[in-house]
Design a protein around this motif. Structure first.
Motif, PDB file in Angstrom:
ATOM      1  N   SER A 109      92.844  16.817 -68.163  1.00 43.83           N
ATOM      2  CA  SER A 109      94.258  16.785 -68.550  1.00 43.83           C
ATOM      3  C   SER A 109      95.167  16.914 -67.335  1.00 43.83           C
ATOM      4  O   SER A 109      96.172  16.204 -67.213  1.00 43.83           O
ATOM      5  N   LEU A 110      94.820  17.812 -66.411  1.00 38.94           N
ATOM      6  CA  LEU A 110      95.624  17.953 -65.199  1.00 38.94           C
ATOM      7  C   LEU A 110      95.499  16.705 -64.328  1.00 38.94           C
ATOM      8  O   LEU A 110      96.495  16.241 -63.771  1.00 38.94           O
ATOM      9  N   GLU A 112      95.038  13.671 -65.349  1.00 41.62           N
ATOM     10  CA  GLU A 112      95.872  12.651 -65.984  1.00 41.62           C
ATOM     11  C   GLU A 112      97.354  12.911 -65.736  1.00 41.62           C
ATOM     12  O   GLU A 112      98.109  11.981 -65.450  1.00 41.62           O
ATOM     13  N   SER A 113      97.777  14.161 -65.819  1.00 39.16           N
ATOM     14  CA  SER A 113      99.183  14.504 -65.557  1.00 39.16           C
ATOM     15  C   SER A 113      99.572  14.171 -64.127  1.00 39.16           C
ATOM     16  O   SER A 113     100.669  13.645 -63.876  1.00 39.16           O
ATOM     17  N   ILE A 116      99.878  10.336 -63.846  1.00 41.84           N
ATOM     18  CA  ILE A 116     101.117   9.870 -64.480  1.00 41.84           C
ATOM     19  C   ILE A 116     102.319  10.200 -63.602  1.00 41.84           C
ATOM     20  O   ILE A 116     103.200   9.357 -63.409  1.00 41.84           O
ATOM     21  N   SER A 117     102.344  11.399 -63.039  1.00 44.35           N
ATOM     22  CA  SER A 117     103.495  11.799 -62.218  1.00 44.35           C
ATOM     23  C   SER A 117     103.599  10.972 -60.940  1.00 44.35           C
ATOM     24  O   SER A 117     104.666  10.883 -60.342  1.00 44.35           O
ATOM     25  N   PRO A 170     102.941   8.589 -70.380  1.00 43.78           N
ATOM     26  CA  PRO A 170     103.704   9.816 -70.086  1.00 43.78           C
ATOM     27  C   PRO A 170     104.080  10.522 -71.388  1.00 43.78           C
ATOM     28  O   PRO A 170     104.302   9.873 -72.411  1.00 43.78           O
ATOM     29  N   PRO A 171     104.164  11.840 -71.334  1.00 39.85           N
ATOM     30  CA  PRO A 171     104.609  12.566 -72.521  1.00 39.85           C
ATOM     31  C   PRO A 171     106.048  12.205 -72.859  1.00 39.85           C
ATOM     32  O   PRO A 171     106.857  11.908 -71.975  1.00 39.85           O
ATOM     33  N   SER A 173     109.648  12.945 -73.628  1.00 43.16           N
ATOM     34  CA  SER A 173     110.539  14.085 -73.375  1.00 43.16           C
ATOM     35  C   SER A 173     111.737  14.005 -74.309  1.00 43.16           C
ATOM     36  O   SER A 173     112.178  12.932 -74.702  1.00 43.16           O
TER      37      SER A 173
END
Length: 174
Positions: A109-110, A112-113, A116-117, A170-171, A173
Protein backbone atom coordinates in the motif's frame (compact mmCIF):
# COMPACT_ATOMS: atom_id res chain seq x y z
CA UNK A 1 -3.78 -4.58 9.75
CA UNK A 2 -4.53 -7.62 11.87
CA UNK A 3 -1.16 -8.09 13.53
CA UNK A 4 0.23 -8.84 16.94
CA UNK A 5 3.36 -6.97 15.92
CA UNK A 6 3.74 -3.18 15.99
CA UNK A 7 5.03 -2.22 12.54
CA UNK A 8 6.98 0.88 11.57
CA UNK A 9 7.45 1.72 7.91
CA UNK A 10 10.25 3.76 6.36
CA UNK A 11 11.24 4.65 2.84
CA UNK A 12 14.98 4.85 3.32
CA UNK A 13 17.60 2.17 3.79
CA UNK A 14 20.04 1.95 6.67
CA UNK A 15 23.51 0.49 6.29
CA UNK A 16 22.46 -2.54 8.35
CA UNK A 17 19.51 -3.35 6.06
CA UNK A 18 21.62 -5.35 3.62
CA UNK A 19 22.33 -7.98 6.30
CA UNK A 20 18.69 -8.05 7.41
CA UNK A 21 17.34 -8.32 3.87
CA UNK A 22 19.72 -11.15 3.01
CA UNK A 23 18.75 -13.04 6.17
CA UNK A 24 15.04 -12.49 5.51
CA UNK A 25 15.31 -13.74 1.92
CA UNK A 26 17.30 -16.77 3.09
CA UNK A 27 14.69 -17.59 5.76
CA UNK A 28 11.83 -17.60 3.24
CA UNK A 29 13.44 -20.62 1.58
CA UNK A 30 12.12 -19.48 -1.82
CA UNK A 31 15.06 -17.72 -3.40
CA UNK A 32 18.15 -19.20 -4.96
CA UNK A 33 21.55 -17.82 -3.98
CA UNK A 34 21.90 -15.96 -7.30
CA UNK A 35 18.52 -14.28 -6.74
CA UNK A 36 19.58 -13.10 -3.28
CA UNK A 37 22.75 -11.68 -4.84
CA UNK A 38 20.60 -9.62 -7.24
CA UNK A 39 18.46 -8.30 -4.36
CA UNK A 40 21.60 -7.22 -2.52
CA UNK A 41 22.92 -5.52 -5.67
CA UNK A 42 19.80 -3.33 -5.64
CA UNK A 43 20.29 -2.55 -1.95
CA UNK A 44 23.94 -1.67 -2.58
CA UNK A 45 23.00 0.49 -5.56
CA UNK A 46 20.73 2.53 -3.30
CA UNK A 47 22.99 2.60 -0.25
CA UNK A 48 26.48 2.95 -1.67
CA UNK A 49 26.53 3.62 -5.41
CA UNK A 50 23.82 6.13 -6.27
CA UNK A 51 22.00 7.07 -3.06
CA UNK A 52 18.95 9.23 -3.76
CA UNK A 53 19.72 9.10 -7.49
CA UNK A 54 19.28 5.31 -7.54
CA UNK A 55 16.52 3.87 -9.70
CA UNK A 56 15.68 1.46 -6.86
CA UNK A 57 13.31 2.64 -4.16
CA UNK A 58 12.53 0.79 -0.94
CA UNK A 59 9.91 0.43 1.74
CA UNK A 60 11.09 -1.28 4.89
CA UNK A 61 8.84 -2.62 7.65
CA UNK A 62 10.33 -3.00 11.10
CA UNK A 63 8.89 -4.50 14.22
CA UNK A 64 9.85 -4.22 17.85
CA UNK A 65 9.30 -7.36 19.89
CA UNK A 66 10.51 -7.46 23.47
CA UNK A 67 12.63 -4.35 22.93
CA UNK A 68 14.52 -5.88 20.02
CA UNK A 69 14.00 -4.31 16.61
CA UNK A 70 13.97 -6.41 13.50
CA UNK A 71 13.13 -6.41 9.84
CA UNK A 72 9.56 -7.61 9.27
CA UNK A 73 9.58 -7.16 5.51
CA UNK A 74 10.59 -4.96 2.61
CA UNK A 75 9.79 -4.03 -0.95
CA UNK A 76 11.98 -2.71 -3.74
CA UNK A 77 10.41 -0.97 -6.71
CA UNK A 78 11.29 1.51 -9.42
CA UNK A 79 10.17 3.31 -12.55
CA UNK A 80 10.51 1.21 -15.69
CA UNK A 81 12.96 2.93 -18.05
CA UNK A 82 11.46 4.36 -21.27
CA UNK A 83 7.91 4.43 -19.86
CA UNK A 84 5.89 7.49 -18.86
CA UNK A 85 4.21 6.14 -15.72
CA UNK A 86 4.95 2.42 -15.21
CA UNK A 87 6.80 0.85 -12.29
CA UNK A 88 8.17 -2.59 -11.48
CA UNK A 89 7.83 -4.23 -8.09
CA UNK A 90 11.21 -5.93 -8.02
CA UNK A 91 10.97 -7.51 -4.58
CA UNK A 92 8.48 -7.87 -1.78
CA UNK A 93 9.12 -10.24 1.09
CA UNK A 94 7.89 -10.70 4.66
CA UNK A 95 9.42 -12.68 7.50
CA UNK A 96 8.02 -16.22 7.23
CA UNK A 97 6.67 -16.22 10.79
CA UNK A 98 4.84 -12.94 10.10
CA UNK A 99 3.30 -13.87 6.76
CA UNK A 100 -0.48 -13.77 6.64
CA UNK A 101 -0.72 -10.89 9.12
CA UNK A 102 -1.22 -8.15 6.55
CA UNK A 103 2.34 -6.82 6.63
CA UNK A 104 2.86 -7.40 2.91
CA UNK A 105 -0.36 -5.54 2.11
CA UNK A 106 0.72 -2.60 4.27
CA UNK A 107 4.12 -2.48 2.55
CA UNK A 108 2.50 -2.72 -0.88
CA UNK A 109 0.00 0.00 0.00
CA UNK A 110 2.82 2.42 0.82
CA UNK A 111 4.65 1.45 -2.39
CA UNK A 112 1.50 2.20 -4.38
CA UNK A 113 1.00 5.54 -2.60
CA UNK A 114 4.59 6.54 -3.32
CA UNK A 115 4.21 5.60 -6.99
CA UNK A 116 0.95 7.54 -7.33
CA UNK A 117 2.48 10.59 -5.65
CA UNK A 118 5.30 10.53 -8.23
CA UNK A 119 2.86 10.38 -11.14
CA UNK A 120 2.95 6.62 -11.64
CA UNK A 121 -0.12 4.87 -13.00
CA UNK A 122 0.78 1.19 -13.31
CA UNK A 123 2.63 -1.37 -11.23
CA UNK A 124 3.94 -4.67 -12.57
CA UNK A 125 5.19 -7.72 -10.71
CA UNK A 126 6.54 -11.02 -11.91
CA UNK A 127 6.87 -14.36 -10.22
CA UNK A 128 7.58 -17.99 -10.90
CA UNK A 129 4.99 -20.54 -11.98
CA UNK A 130 6.49 -23.10 -9.58
CA UNK A 131 4.11 -24.51 -6.92
CA UNK A 132 6.28 -22.99 -4.16
CA UNK A 133 5.28 -19.53 -5.46
CA UNK A 134 1.53 -20.14 -5.21
CA UNK A 135 1.35 -17.97 -2.08
CA UNK A 136 3.01 -15.09 -3.93
CA UNK A 137 0.59 -15.42 -6.85
CA UNK A 138 -2.40 -15.44 -4.49
CA UNK A 139 -1.00 -12.38 -2.70
CA UNK A 140 -0.82 -10.40 -5.94
CA UNK A 141 -4.32 -11.44 -6.95
CA UNK A 142 -5.77 -10.54 -3.52
CA UNK A 143 -4.08 -7.14 -3.81
CA UNK A 144 -5.82 -6.35 -7.09
CA UNK A 145 -3.20 -7.43 -9.61
CA UNK A 146 -4.35 -9.08 -12.83
CA UNK A 147 -2.45 -11.89 -14.50
CA UNK A 148 -1.28 -10.43 -17.81
CA UNK A 149 1.14 -12.94 -19.27
CA UNK A 150 2.72 -16.34 -18.90
CA UNK A 151 6.15 -17.00 -20.39
CA UNK A 152 6.68 -20.75 -20.52
CA UNK A 153 10.06 -22.13 -19.35
CA UNK A 154 11.35 -18.60 -18.74
CA UNK A 155 13.49 -19.21 -15.63
CA UNK A 156 14.21 -22.86 -16.42
CA UNK A 157 12.58 -25.85 -18.06
CA UNK A 158 9.19 -26.18 -16.34
CA UNK A 159 9.55 -22.84 -14.52
CA UNK A 160 7.59 -20.14 -16.27
CA UNK A 161 7.34 -16.43 -15.57
CA UNK A 162 3.94 -14.99 -14.66
CA UNK A 163 3.56 -11.25 -15.09
CA UNK A 164 0.95 -9.36 -13.08
CA UNK A 165 -0.16 -5.77 -13.50
CA UNK A 166 -2.25 -3.28 -11.60
CA UNK A 167 -3.60 0.10 -12.63
CA UNK A 168 -3.09 2.56 -9.79
CA UNK A 169 -5.68 5.19 -9.12
CA UNK A 170 -5.17 8.17 -6.83
CA UNK A 171 -7.50 8.34 -3.85
CA UNK A 172 -10.52 10.57 -4.34
CA UNK A 173 -10.09 13.73 -2.28
CA UNK A 174 -12.98 15.79 -0.96
Amino acid sequence: MNSLYPINLRTHLNATDAVGIKALLDRTGLFRADEVVVALELVNDRLFLHGDKSDYLFVVAETSIGGAEGLAGFACYGRIPCTKASFDLYWIAVEPEMQGLGIGKVILSLVESMIISSGGQRLYAETSSQPSYETARLFYERCGFKRLAFLEDFYAEGDGKIIYGKKLTPPISN
